[in-house]
Scaffold this active site. Structure first.
Site, short mmCIF file in Angstrom:
data_model
loop_
_atom_site.label_atom_id
_atom_site.label_comp_id
_atom_site.label_asym_id
_atom_site.label_seq_id
_atom_site.Cartn_x
_atom_site.Cartn_y
_atom_site.Cartn_z
N ASN A 1 -4.34 7.01 4.78
CA ASN A 1 -4.64 5.97 3.79
C ASN A 1 -5.79 6.47 2.92
OD1 ASN A 1 -6.14 3.77 2.64
ND2 ASN A 1 -4.92 2.36 3.85
N ASP B 1 -7.23 4.91 0.29
CA ASP B 1 -7.92 3.85 -0.48
C ASP B 1 -9.39 4.15 -0.73
OD1 ASP B 1 -5.57 2.43 -0.28
OD2 ASP B 1 -6.31 0.96 1.16
N HIS B 2 -10.07 4.68 0.31
CA HIS B 2 -11.52 4.79 0.17
C HIS B 2 -11.97 6.01 -0.60
CE1 HIS B 2 -11.95 1.07 2.04
NE2 HIS B 2 -11.30 1.46 3.12
N ARG C 1 -18.57 4.83 -9.53
CA ARG C 1 -19.18 5.35 -10.75
C ARG C 1 -18.26 5.34 -11.97
NH1 ARG C 1 -23.83 8.59 -10.39
NH2 ARG C 1 -25.20 7.46 -8.99
N HIS D 1 -3.18 0.85 -0.37
CA HIS D 1 -3.07 -0.61 -0.45
C HIS D 1 -3.46 -0.99 -1.88
CE1 HIS D 1 -4.45 -4.75 1.40
NE2 HIS D 1 -3.63 -4.90 0.38
N ARG E 1 -4.42 -3.70 -3.93
CA ARG E 1 -4.87 -5.08 -3.72
C ARG E 1 -4.78 -5.87 -5.02
NH1 ARG E 1 -7.94 -5.75 1.29
NH2 ARG E 1 -8.38 -7.80 0.44
N ARG F 1 -9.56 -3.47 -6.09
CA ARG F 1 -10.92 -3.01 -5.79
C ARG F 1 -10.99 -1.50 -5.51
NH1 ARG F 1 -11.98 -5.85 0.04
NH2 ARG F 1 -11.50 -7.71 -1.17
N HIS F 2 -9.88 -0.91 -5.07
CA HIS F 2 -9.92 0.56 -4.91
C HIS F 2 -8.75 1.21 -5.66
CE1 HIS F 2 -7.62 -0.83 -1.45
NE2 HIS F 2 -8.68 -1.10 -0.72
N GLU G 1 1.26 -0.35 0.84
CA GLU G 1 0.78 -1.52 1.57
C GLU G 1 0.40 -2.59 0.57
OE1 GLU G 1 -2.38 -0.48 4.33
OE2 GLU G 1 -3.15 -2.51 4.06
N THR H 1 -8.27 -5.70 5.65
CA THR H 1 -7.26 -6.56 6.25
C THR H 1 -7.76 -7.01 7.63
OG1 THR H 1 -5.67 -5.16 5.15
CG2 THR H 1 -4.79 -6.75 6.71
N GLU I 1 4.25 -2.79 11.85
CA GLU I 1 3.04 -1.98 12.08
C GLU I 1 2.15 -2.80 12.99
OE1 GLU I 1 0.91 -0.27 8.72
OE2 GLU I 1 -0.95 -0.34 9.86
N HIS J 1 -5.06 0.64 11.83
CA HIS J 1 -6.30 -0.12 11.55
C HIS J 1 -7.39 0.24 12.55
CE1 HIS J 1 -8.93 -3.07 9.83
NE2 HIS J 1 -8.06 -3.16 8.84
N GLY J 2 -8.48 0.74 12.01
CA GLY J 2 -9.67 1.02 12.81
C GLY J 2 -9.57 2.25 13.69
N GLY K 1 -7.27 5.49 7.69
CA GLY K 1 -7.98 5.63 6.42
C GLY K 1 -9.47 5.79 6.55
N HIS K 2 -10.16 4.69 6.81
CA HIS K 2 -11.61 4.65 6.67
C HIS K 2 -12.34 5.71 7.50
CE1 HIS K 2 -15.71 2.88 7.18
NE2 HIS K 2 -15.56 2.77 5.88
N1 PXP Z 1 -2.86 -0.41 8.28
C1 PXP Z 1 -3.09 -1.52 7.55
C2 PXP Z 1 -2.02 -2.54 7.45
C3 PXP Z 1 -4.30 -1.68 6.86
O1 PXP Z 1 -4.52 -2.79 6.14
C4 PXP Z 1 -5.26 -0.66 6.93
C5 PXP Z 1 -6.53 -0.79 6.15
O2 PXP Z 1 -6.25 -0.69 4.79
C6 PXP Z 1 -4.97 0.47 7.71
C7 PXP Z 1 -3.77 0.56 8.39
C8 PXP Z 1 -5.93 1.59 7.84
O3 PXP Z 1 -7.08 1.12 8.48
P1 PXP Z 1 -8.37 2.00 8.52
O4 PXP Z 1 -8.84 2.18 7.12
O5 PXP Z 1 -9.31 1.19 9.36
O6 PXP Z 1 -7.99 3.30 9.17
#
Ligand code: PXP
Length: 241
Positions: free
Chosen positions: A6, A8-9, A17, A42, A44, A48-49, A69, A100, A151, A191-192, A214-215
């Site tokens: 992912n 996004d970040h 910037r 994602h 949104r 935002r990203h 997503e 999320t 998922e 997630h996480g 992702g994060h």
């Molecule tokens: N899956 C879903 C459905 C999410 O919303 C996210 C966060 O955007 C992720 C996976 C990835 O999560 P993380 O950024 O914590 O790895």
């Protein structure tokens, strides 16, 4: 089992910037070259990203699976059909959240998904995945809707503050994956997840298909490089395969 990164970040950092870098599309290329099987983003409602134009650029450049997503709004249904990714993952989305916060409440969304959302994709090749918590009721309702995949939300596992809670959540994810597989759905997870909690997950939970990270991956990449970091995540998954 395959890693979908992912990105996004990368866009979060770019947007801080507004200079056009770092470019999430460049990051996606590096991730795929390092062994990721695909890319997740994602889009949104508040942008935002990831921005709408990033989505079209990703569609042009990503060689593996592209997972879009999104919240199931009419706007996102329209954009996703136009972009035509391999997969859309439907998530709940609220304006105030930092990320999320949990899976879809299937009972609440069932009628709307059945009458409006799923029919929107019948004339496409796009597979649908529903982001849900590992509980029986939500998994059964997801199967009843005829989704291709779910998922499993791993955030509760990732955030568990003690070992007993962690083990308890791993068991729920294990049972949820078995049930979803039995009901004929593909099982994704995310997630996480990070370099510490990924291994117990992939060694315990059966039938895992796409793992979306992702994060933590983008954060580790600041210190170790994106290429190296992706390889570390892929190695953990390959060792469990
Ligand atoms: N899956 C879903 C459905 C999410 O919303 C996210 C966060 O955007 C992720 C996976 C990835 O999560 P993380 O950024 O914590 O790895």
């Amino acid at each position: 089992m395959q890693l979908l990164v992912n990105i996004d970040h990368v866009a979060t950092l770019r947007n801080a910037r507004g200079e056009g870098y770092p470019d999430p599309v460049e990051a996606a290329k590096v991730c795929e070259e390092a062994g990721a099987s695909g890319i997740v983003f994602h889009l949104r409602k508040d942008r935002r990203h990831i921005q709408t134009e990033d989505v079209y650029r990703l569609k042009e450049t990503v060689k593996g699976d592209l997972d879009f997503e999104m919240a199931a709004t009419d706007e996102m249904l329209k954009i996703s059909k136009d972009v035509n990714p391999e997969l859309v993952t439907l998530v709940p989305e609220s304006r105030e959240e930092l990320t999320t916060e949990g899976g879809l409440d299937m009972e609440t969304v069932f009628d709307d998904f059945h009458n409006r959302v799923f029919p929107a994709y019948t004339d496409t090749d796009i597979a649908i995945s529903l982001f849900i918590d590992p509980n029986e009721k939500d998994i059964e309702l997801a199967a009843e809707l005829g989704t291709d995949a779910i998922e499993l939300h791993t955030g509760t596992y990732a955030n568990a503050s003690n070992d007993a809670d962690k083990q308890n959540e791993l068991k729920r994810l294990h049972d949820g994956a078995k049930l979803a597989h039995k009901l004929g759905m593909k099982v994704n997870a995310g997630h996480g997840l990070n370099l510490d909690n990924l291994q117990p997950l992939v060694e315990t939970v059966p039938h895992l298909n796409d793992i979306s990270i992702g994060h933590a991956l983008v954060s580790s990449a600041l210190f170790d490089g994106l290429d190296e970091t992706v390889k570390k995540f892929v190695l953990i998954m390959n060792n469990a395969n």
